[in-house]
Design a protein around this motif. Sequence first.
Motif, PDB file in Angstrom:
ATOM      1  N   TRP A 146       0.846  -1.188   0.000  1.00 12.52           N
ATOM      2  CA  TRP A 146       0.000   0.000   0.000  1.00 12.52           C
ATOM      3  C   TRP A 146       0.883   1.239   0.000  1.00 12.52           C
ATOM      4  CZ3 TRP A 146      -5.149   0.350  -0.677  1.00 12.52           C
ATOM      5  CH2 TRP A 146      -5.920  -0.800  -0.465  1.00 12.52           C
ATOM      6  N   VAL A 193      -2.386  -4.179   8.029  1.00 14.83           N
ATOM      7  CA  VAL A 193      -2.568  -4.769   6.714  1.00 14.83           C
ATOM      8  C   VAL A 193      -2.738  -6.274   6.878  1.00 14.83           C
ATOM      9  CG1 VAL A 193      -0.077  -5.004   6.294  1.00 14.83           C
ATOM     10  CG2 VAL A 193      -1.674  -4.916   4.359  1.00 14.83           C
ATOM     11  N   LEU A 204      -6.450  -2.885   4.265  1.00 13.88           N
ATOM     12  CA  LEU A 204      -5.724  -1.925   5.087  1.00 13.88           C
ATOM     13  C   LEU A 204      -6.722  -1.312   6.054  1.00 13.88           C
ATOM     14  CD1 LEU A 204      -2.946  -0.531   5.544  1.00 13.88           C
ATOM     15  CD2 LEU A 204      -3.792   1.315   4.072  1.00 13.88           C
TER      16      LEU A 204
END
Length: 123
Positions: A36, A70, A81
């Motif tokens: 991410w 996560v 997330l």
Amino acid sequence: QVQLVESGGGLVQAGDSLRLSCAVSGLTFARNTIGWFRQTPGKEREFVATKSWYGVTTYYSDSVKGRFTVSRDSIKETVTLQMNGLIPEDTAVYYCAATAAIGGRDETGYDYWGQGTQVIVSS
């Protein structure tokens, strides 16, 4: 065709929570590291968090450590997330990315990217 689709963004107040999801298709989910990242206009793209192959390794940026989590769902082939205790500095477009390599904090190590989902945290 490899496709990553982020969802779950929105407008929230400081202290609220959001859960972002990254749906992965076109590659072997378990054999890819999913990361991410986030980006705000005028700033460089910033690493947020990642889960490696088979979820054996997890990294978080210092700015989100203790607030974000996560996780990988091997059945749904999604990466989530969970963002708690959001602050205005978390405002950004959030992207998920995939690589067949071990992955890490460097965006240049990732091969495929989603379109992003907007997160806005008001004060």
